[in-house]
Design a protein around this motif. Structure first.
Motif, PDB file in Angstrom:
ATOM      1  N   THR A  73       2.473  11.586  -2.916  1.00  0.00           N
ATOM      2  CA  THR A  73       2.104  10.477  -3.800  1.00  0.00           C
ATOM      3  C   THR A  73       2.992   9.259  -3.604  1.00  0.00           C
ATOM      4  OG1 THR A  73       1.408  12.136  -5.420  1.00  0.00           O
ATOM      5  CG2 THR A  73       1.645   9.890  -6.213  1.00  0.00           C
ATOM      6  N   THR A  74       4.289   9.472  -3.447  1.00  0.00           N
ATOM      7  CA  THR A  74       5.235   8.365  -3.326  1.00  0.00           C
ATOM      8  C   THR A  74       4.944   7.515  -2.092  1.00  0.00           C
ATOM      9  OG1 THR A  74       6.958   9.586  -4.490  1.00  0.00           O
ATOM     10  CG2 THR A  74       7.663   7.744  -3.117  1.00  0.00           C
ATOM     11  N   THR A  75       4.769   8.171  -0.939  1.00  0.00           N
ATOM     12  CA  THR A  75       4.502   7.437   0.301  1.00  0.00           C
ATOM     13  C   THR A  75       3.173   6.697   0.223  1.00  0.00           C
ATOM     14  OG1 THR A  75       5.784   9.037   1.592  1.00  0.00           O
ATOM     15  CG2 THR A  75       4.247   7.631   2.806  1.00  0.00           C
ATOM     16  N   ARG A  76       2.148   7.341  -0.317  1.00  0.00           N
ATOM     17  CA  ARG A  76       0.844   6.687  -0.443  1.00  0.00           C
ATOM     18  C   ARG A  76       0.950   5.436  -1.315  1.00  0.00           C
ATOM     19  NH1 ARG A  76      -3.458   9.368   1.501  1.00  0.00           N
ATOM     20  NH2 ARG A  76      -4.881   8.107   0.254  1.00  0.00           N
ATOM     21  N   LEU A  77       1.696   5.532  -2.409  1.00  0.00           N
ATOM     22  CA  LEU A  77       1.854   4.378  -3.291  1.00  0.00           C
ATOM     23  C   LEU A  77       2.590   3.250  -2.576  1.00  0.00           C
ATOM     24  CD1 LEU A  77       1.598   2.979  -5.996  1.00  0.00           C
ATOM     25  CD2 LEU A  77       3.612   4.228  -6.783  1.00  0.00           C
ATOM     26  N   GLU A  78       3.657   3.582  -1.853  1.00  0.00           N
ATOM     27  CA  GLU A  78       4.421   2.560  -1.136  1.00  0.00           C
ATOM     28  C   GLU A  78       3.564   1.845  -0.098  1.00  0.00           C
ATOM     29  OE1 GLU A  78       7.664   4.811   0.379  1.00  0.00           O
ATOM     30  OE2 GLU A  78       8.805   4.764  -1.510  1.00  0.00           O
ATOM     31  N   LEU A  79       2.744   2.603   0.619  1.00  0.00           N
ATOM     32  CA  LEU A  79       1.862   2.000   1.634  1.00  0.00           C
ATOM     33  C   LEU A  79       0.793   1.127   0.990  1.00  0.00           C
ATOM     34  CD1 LEU A  79       1.488   5.107   3.981  1.00  0.00           C
ATOM     35  CD2 LEU A  79       2.655   2.959   4.553  1.00  0.00           C
ATOM     36  N   LEU A  80       0.251   1.576  -0.121  1.00  0.00           N
ATOM     37  CA  LEU A  80      -0.763   0.786  -0.827  1.00  0.00           C
ATOM     38  C   LEU A  80      -0.169  -0.498  -1.393  1.00  0.00           C
ATOM     39  CD1 LEU A  80      -2.660   3.690  -2.598  1.00  0.00           C
ATOM     40  CD2 LEU A  80      -3.712   2.038  -1.044  1.00  0.00           C
ATOM     41  N   LEU A  81       1.066  -0.444  -1.871  1.00  0.00           N
ATOM     42  CA  LEU A  81       1.740  -1.651  -2.339  1.00  0.00           C
ATOM     43  C   LEU A  81       1.839  -2.682  -1.216  1.00  0.00           C
ATOM     44  CD1 LEU A  81       4.578  -0.022  -4.471  1.00  0.00           C
ATOM     45  CD2 LEU A  81       2.902  -1.646  -5.350  1.00  0.00           C
ATOM     46  N   LEU A  82       2.176  -2.218  -0.021  1.00  0.00           N
ATOM     47  CA  LEU A  82       2.264  -3.118   1.127  1.00  0.00           C
ATOM     48  C   LEU A  82       0.895  -3.699   1.478  1.00  0.00           C
ATOM     49  CD1 LEU A  82       4.657  -1.017   3.411  1.00  0.00           C
ATOM     50  CD2 LEU A  82       5.179  -3.242   2.398  1.00  0.00           C
ATOM     51  N   ARG A  83      -0.128  -2.841   1.518  1.00  0.00           N
ATOM     52  CA  ARG A  83      -1.460  -3.320   1.915  1.00  0.00           C
ATOM     53  C   ARG A  83      -2.040  -4.267   0.872  1.00  0.00           C
ATOM     54  NH1 ARG A  83      -6.337   0.780   3.409  1.00  0.00           N
ATOM     55  NH2 ARG A  83      -6.409   0.999   1.127  1.00  0.00           N
ATOM     56  N   GLU A  84      -1.845  -3.933  -0.411  1.00  0.00           N
ATOM     57  CA  GLU A  84      -2.383  -4.787  -1.470  1.00  0.00           C
ATOM     58  C   GLU A  84      -1.799  -6.190  -1.403  1.00  0.00           C
ATOM     59  OE1 GLU A  84      -2.329  -6.908  -5.228  1.00  0.00           O
ATOM     60  OE2 GLU A  84      -0.560  -5.937  -4.337  1.00  0.00           O
ATOM     61  N   SER A  85      -0.510  -6.301  -1.059  1.00  0.00           N
ATOM     62  CA  SER A  85       0.121  -7.620  -0.979  1.00  0.00           C
ATOM     63  C   SER A  85      -0.509  -8.464   0.124  1.00  0.00           C
ATOM     64  CB  SER A  85       1.632  -7.472  -0.746  1.00  0.00           C
ATOM     65  OG  SER A  85       1.906  -6.908   0.520  1.00  0.00           O
ATOM     66  N   ILE A  86      -0.965  -7.806   1.193  1.00  0.00           N
ATOM     67  CA  ILE A  86      -1.621  -8.543   2.279  1.00  0.00           C
ATOM     68  C   ILE A  86      -3.034  -8.950   1.866  1.00  0.00           C
ATOM     69  CG2 ILE A  86      -2.345  -8.455   4.701  1.00  0.00           C
ATOM     70  CD1 ILE A  86      -0.124  -6.332   5.094  1.00  0.00           C
ATOM     71  N   TYR A  87      -3.753  -8.049   1.208  1.00  0.00           N
ATOM     72  CA  TYR A  87      -5.073  -8.416   0.679  1.00  0.00           C
ATOM     73  C   TYR A  87      -4.952  -9.615  -0.267  1.00  0.00           C
ATOM     74  CZ  TYR A  87      -7.375  -4.147   2.430  1.00  0.00           C
ATOM     75  OH  TYR A  87      -7.918  -3.161   3.218  1.00  0.00           O
ATOM     76  N   ALA A  88      -3.865  -9.659  -1.057  1.00  0.00           N
ATOM     77  CA  ALA A  88      -3.654 -10.782  -1.978  1.00  0.00           C
ATOM     78  C   ALA A  88      -3.497 -12.086  -1.205  1.00  0.00           C
ATOM     79  CB  ALA A  88      -2.432 -10.515  -2.845  1.00  0.00           C
ATOM     80  N   LEU A  89      -2.737 -12.052  -0.104  1.00  0.00           N
ATOM     81  CA  LEU A  89      -2.573 -13.247   0.727  1.00  0.00           C
ATOM     82  C   LEU A  89      -3.900 -13.693   1.332  1.00  0.00           C
ATOM     83  CD1 LEU A  89       0.726 -12.494   2.684  1.00  0.00           C
ATOM     84  CD2 LEU A  89       0.369 -14.297   1.005  1.00  0.00           C
ATOM     85  N   GLN A  90      -4.733 -12.735   1.689  1.00  0.00           N
ATOM     86  CA  GLN A  90      -6.031 -13.038   2.289  1.00  0.00           C
ATOM     87  C   GLN A  90      -7.082 -13.430   1.243  1.00  0.00           C
ATOM     88  OE1 GLN A  90      -6.673  -9.291   4.493  1.00  0.00           O
ATOM     89  NE2 GLN A  90      -6.673 -10.546   6.343  1.00  0.00           N
ATOM     90  N   ALA A  91      -6.733 -13.286  -0.034  1.00  0.00           N
ATOM     91  CA  ALA A  91      -7.676 -13.520  -1.139  1.00  0.00           C
ATOM     92  C   ALA A  91      -8.889 -12.599  -1.048  1.00  0.00           C
ATOM     93  CB  ALA A  91      -8.124 -14.982  -1.180  1.00  0.00           C
TER      94      ALA A  91
END
Length: 219
Positions: A73-91
């Protein structure tokens, strides 16, 4: 043979290039060295994101998420945090929301107040980005409460900033100023966050006709 190539690349090439790091990860994956491949995919994603190669970063991080066991769970959450931040930049708000929902589910499993507060803060930002200001205020308030329980002044400051921004958008300038002042006190040792808070206070006070206060914050 894939393992041999991966080991040769690790030994002879700098790990600063996301393309090389991604190539190493691919060979490690083909060699069924999954744990090591996961580390290199994550690193490649972080390197690509730092270079604003957003599509490549999302590709690496998505592959890393697929390789990560559901139980981790911890690793999946950390990876999703990283990906979500990029989706945010891309709008890319739909992809961002999908990651946020899964992130909150994982944070609830971990029962970690600070991690949950970080996810709620990101949900508040997403609501703000989609002009859903009432929801942004709700998420930000919850984030601030949880951040207080885990003694994270950084998340608390950001949560009060998000509340102030949303209240400003709703033309509730007095309450917006209150939230922003609270954020400013918490961000005393966080110059970049404090600068964002001050910029917002400048605008809020201008809308209230308080030019002197606005100028003070601007200075």
């Amino acid at each position: 043979y894939h393992a041999l190539v991966a080991d040769w690349l690790i030994q002879h090439h700098s790990s600063g290039d996301s393309a090389i790091t991604g190539l190493i990860a691919e060979h490690l994956e083909q060699a069924e060295r999954v744990k090591q491949a996961l580390l290199y995919l994550r690193k490649a994603g972080e390197q690509a994101a730092a270079q604003y190669a957003n599509l490549e970063a999302i590709g690496y991080l998505t592959r890393a998420i697929h390789l990560t066991p559901q139980a981790d769970t911890t690793t999946r959450l950390e990876l999703l945090l990283l990906r979500e931040s990029i989706y945010a930049l891309q709008a890319d708000r739909l992809a961002q929301e999908k990651d946020l929902v899964e992130m909150q589910y994982l944070a609830d499993i971990l029962k970690d107040d600070c991690r949950t507060a970080e996810v709620l803060l990101r949900r508040a930002r997403h609501a703000q980005q989609t002009s859903n200001y009432a929801t942004a205020i709700t998420w930000a308030r919850q984030a601030a409460r949880l951040a207080q329980s885990c003694s994270s002044s950084q998340i608390r400051a950001a949560a009060h900033l998000e509340q102030g921004r949303a209240l400003y958008r709703k033309a509730d300038y007095a309450e917006a100023a209150t939230q922003l002042e609270q954020a400013l006190l918490l961000a005393a040792d966080q110059p970049p966050v404090a600068a964002e808070i001050l910029q917002t206070l400048v605008t809020v006070h201008l809308h209230q006709g308080k030019q002197v206060a606005s100028q003070r914050y601007l200075e």
